[in-house]
Design a protein around this motif. Sequence first.
Motif, mmCIF file in Angstrom:
data_model
loop_
_atom_site.group_PDB
_atom_site.id
_atom_site.type_symbol
_atom_site.label_atom_id
_atom_site.label_comp_id
_atom_site.label_asym_id
_atom_site.label_seq_id
_atom_site.Cartn_x
_atom_site.Cartn_y
_atom_site.Cartn_z
ATOM 1 N N ALA A 282 0.828 -1.211 0.000
ATOM 2 C CA ALA A 282 0.000 0.000 0.000
ATOM 3 C C ALA A 282 0.859 1.255 0.000
ATOM 4 C CB ALA A 282 -0.923 -0.014 1.218
ATOM 5 N N TYR A 283 1.960 1.214 0.727
ATOM 6 C CA TYR A 283 2.829 2.385 0.824
ATOM 7 C C TYR A 283 3.468 2.709 -0.521
ATOM 8 C CZ TYR A 283 6.514 5.455 2.619
ATOM 9 O OH TYR A 283 7.349 6.523 2.848
ATOM 10 N N GLU A 284 4.036 1.711 -1.180
ATOM 11 C CA GLU A 284 4.727 1.950 -2.440
ATOM 12 C C GLU A 284 3.778 2.381 -3.550
ATOM 13 O OE1 GLU A 284 8.044 1.922 -3.247
ATOM 14 O OE2 GLU A 284 8.335 1.816 -1.091
ATOM 15 N N GLN A 285 2.503 1.989 -3.452
ATOM 16 C CA GLN A 285 1.549 2.379 -4.490
ATOM 17 C C GLN A 285 1.318 3.893 -4.509
ATOM 18 O OE1 GLN A 285 0.309 1.540 -7.622
ATOM 19 N NE2 GLN A 285 -0.193 -0.422 -6.618
ATOM 20 N N LEU A 286 1.604 4.566 -3.390
ATOM 21 C CA LEU A 286 1.454 6.023 -3.349
ATOM 22 C C LEU A 286 2.390 6.709 -4.329
ATOM 23 C CD1 LEU A 286 1.111 6.797 0.475
ATOM 24 C CD2 LEU A 286 -0.704 6.653 -1.240
ATOM 25 N N LEU B 91 -1.877 -0.782 10.362
ATOM 26 C CA LEU B 91 -3.213 -0.202 10.555
ATOM 27 C C LEU B 91 -3.247 1.270 10.156
ATOM 28 C CD1 LEU B 91 -4.311 -1.786 13.955
ATOM 29 C CD2 LEU B 91 -5.236 -2.273 11.677
ATOM 30 N N ILE B 92 -2.195 2.014 10.496
ATOM 31 C CA ILE B 92 -2.142 3.427 10.121
ATOM 32 C C ILE B 92 -2.077 3.570 8.606
ATOM 33 C CG2 ILE B 92 -0.792 5.559 10.295
ATOM 34 C CD1 ILE B 92 0.109 4.616 13.070
ATOM 35 N N MET B 93 -1.317 2.692 7.942
ATOM 36 C CA MET B 93 -1.214 2.752 6.492
ATOM 37 C C MET B 93 -2.545 2.405 5.833
ATOM 38 S SD MET B 93 0.862 3.550 4.106
ATOM 39 C CE MET B 93 -0.159 3.960 2.704
ATOM 40 N N ALA B 94 -3.283 1.481 6.413
ATOM 41 C CA ALA B 94 -4.606 1.150 5.878
ATOM 42 C C ALA B 94 -5.527 2.366 5.950
ATOM 43 C CB ALA B 94 -5.202 -0.023 6.653
ATOM 44 N N THR B 95 -5.451 3.081 7.064
ATOM 45 C CA THR B 95 -6.245 4.304 7.211
ATOM 46 C C THR B 95 -5.826 5.350 6.190
ATOM 47 O OG1 THR B 95 -6.413 3.850 9.581
ATOM 48 C CG2 THR B 95 -6.996 6.065 8.848
ATOM 49 N N SER B 96 -4.526 5.442 5.939
ATOM 50 C CA SER B 96 -4.012 6.374 4.945
ATOM 51 C C SER B 96 -4.628 6.119 3.575
ATOM 52 C CB SER B 96 -2.479 6.250 4.872
ATOM 53 O OG SER B 96 -1.953 6.994 3.806
ATOM 54 N N SER B 97 -4.651 4.871 3.149
ATOM 55 C CA SER B 97 -5.230 4.524 1.847
ATOM 56 C C SER B 97 -6.731 4.792 1.811
ATOM 57 C CB SER B 97 -4.957 3.052 1.527
ATOM 58 O OG SER B 97 -3.569 2.814 1.394
ATOM 59 N N LEU B 98 -7.397 4.601 2.947
ATOM 60 C CA LEU B 98 -8.836 4.857 2.998
ATOM 61 C C LEU B 98 -9.167 6.310 2.666
ATOM 62 C CD1 LEU B 98 -10.073 2.858 6.128
ATOM 63 C CD2 LEU B 98 -10.647 2.437 3.724
ATOM 64 N N PHE B 99 -8.289 7.244 3.034
ATOM 65 C CA PHE B 99 -8.562 8.649 2.753
ATOM 66 C C PHE B 99 -8.533 8.940 1.255
ATOM 67 C CE2 PHE B 99 -8.290 9.507 7.238
ATOM 68 C CZ PHE B 99 -9.092 10.635 7.397
ATOM 69 N N LEU B 100 -7.735 8.206 0.489
ATOM 70 C CA LEU B 100 -7.774 8.387 -0.960
ATOM 71 C C LEU B 100 -9.083 7.844 -1.526
ATOM 72 C CD1 LEU B 100 -4.147 7.590 -2.192
ATOM 73 C CD2 LEU B 100 -5.162 9.777 -1.540
ATOM 74 N N SER C 240 -3.023 -3.641 3.301
ATOM 75 C CA SER C 240 -2.220 -3.218 4.451
ATOM 76 C C SER C 240 -2.785 -3.771 5.758
ATOM 77 C CB SER C 240 -2.155 -1.687 4.516
ATOM 78 O OG SER C 240 -1.291 -1.268 5.549
ATOM 79 N N ALA C 241 -4.113 -3.726 5.918
ATOM 80 C CA ALA C 241 -4.736 -4.215 7.156
ATOM 81 C C ALA C 241 -4.469 -5.701 7.363
ATOM 82 C CB ALA C 241 -6.234 -3.946 7.116
ATOM 83 N N THR C 242 -4.268 -6.443 6.287
ATOM 84 C CA THR C 242 -3.965 -7.867 6.399
ATOM 85 C C THR C 242 -2.697 -8.104 7.213
ATOM 86 O OG1 THR C 242 -5.032 -8.331 4.280
ATOM 87 C CG2 THR C 242 -3.466 -9.971 5.088
ATOM 88 N N GLY C 243 -1.716 -7.217 7.080
ATOM 89 C CA GLY C 243 -0.481 -7.353 7.854
ATOM 90 C C GLY C 243 -0.728 -7.280 9.341
#
Length: 455
Positions: free
Chosen positions: A262-266, A332-341, A430-433
């Motif tokens: 999820a992070y690298e997809q940004l 979990l924080i990264m999952a929330t980050s993607s949710l905002f997009l 990301s949440a899967t991790g």
Amino acid sequence: MEAAVARSEERLWGHPKGLYFLAMTEAWERFSFYGMRTLLVLYMVQELLLPGRIENVAGMDGYRRVIEAIFGELSTQAFASQTFGLYAGFVYFTPLFGGLLADRWLGAKRVVMIGIALMTLGHFAMAFDWSFLLALLLLVLGSGCLKGNIAAQVGHLYEKHEETLRSKGYAIFSTGINVGATIGPLICGLLAQVYGWHIGFGAAGLFMLIAAIVYFAGLKYFAEDRAVAPEGEILPPLTTNEWKMIGLVVLVLLITMCQSFAYEQLWNVGMLWVNERVDLTFGGFTVPTPWLASEDSLASVIALPLLLAIWAWQGRRGGEPGDLTKIATGALIMATSSLFLALGSLSAPDGKVSILFPLVTFFLSGIAFMYQWPTALALVSRRAPKKINALMMAGAYLTLFVVGVGTGYIARFYEPMGDTAFWFLQAGISATGAVLVLLFGGTIRRRMDALEAPG
């Protein structure tokens, strides 16, 4: 060896002085890397891959035939994203060979110097259309020599018993990464927007020269290279317990990949999404798209002192989170980050999205990074057998090879899925991790502790 240890133990603010030279080297190298990386996919989609320009790139016809033979026919966006993904992946694959070269023959210092030279040439080669593919190759090879070895050198500055201090040292080292990653996109993005793409790429090359100067200035403060076998001597084979530890470390690294996808997809589709969907105009000034990427790194820098203070406070009360708990929190924080997009896409399905959505996304992704990546590096440095320590550090970066290539593949679904569903998918990955750590983290930690117990 005693003199080398003494040099590595010279302290500044509680840490070996060599840490700060390594962090500053990494800061300038990351300036170049992230400055170039945030331009790359935009440059390909908006200019390089268009008719009249793509013909100028040496070897592009053959390269495209190979890529489409493997991945199928690709649109311009999909081809650019896959190329970006392969580059982003291979810069983390070649460190495996750089680590082997350092561990068995040349030592980390010499291999890092080779890496700096190759990356400098690569960044300057990006300033010309014809040498685009050559530039990517040089950057991939240079990163292979530099990445795992400079990270391993940080761990070599600390004794085995300095586990907490080592983790904080890697957090400081990662701050160097984030300082460079903050400034690089700002300067390179602005230069590219005002003066053209090649000026932005050329600036990245200049700052690789600064990285070389800083590294050479700090040589006397680095610990001697470890685990290099004397001439004619073969290192002892790994024990059964060491192999078991390697397996557990690899398992942890596999779990961290969920967040990394999820992070690298940004930096891949995320840059295209911001450029196409976000209202970037303020008072007649258009905010360069790469500036949004700088916020991620700035958030990491801002978050570091706060996180260190929180962890210290928890530690004094016997409750500082363990490595795996920090990794799960980052996921979990990264999952929330993607949710905002995804929410941003929902807010304006047919128009421009408010810049507030990507601002929140990149701020949260920076905090998520600080929970995950420095923690993962510290865990590998501490737990991996000394005989292959640099190689295992390179193995940590090898996970990002899989992530980079996989991210490029997943990016092909952006156009057919639509942006809302695509970003919900990234949040779920990301949440899967975090779920995996919840299920298996306790068992992994107990097994690692048992393998390191005396007797």
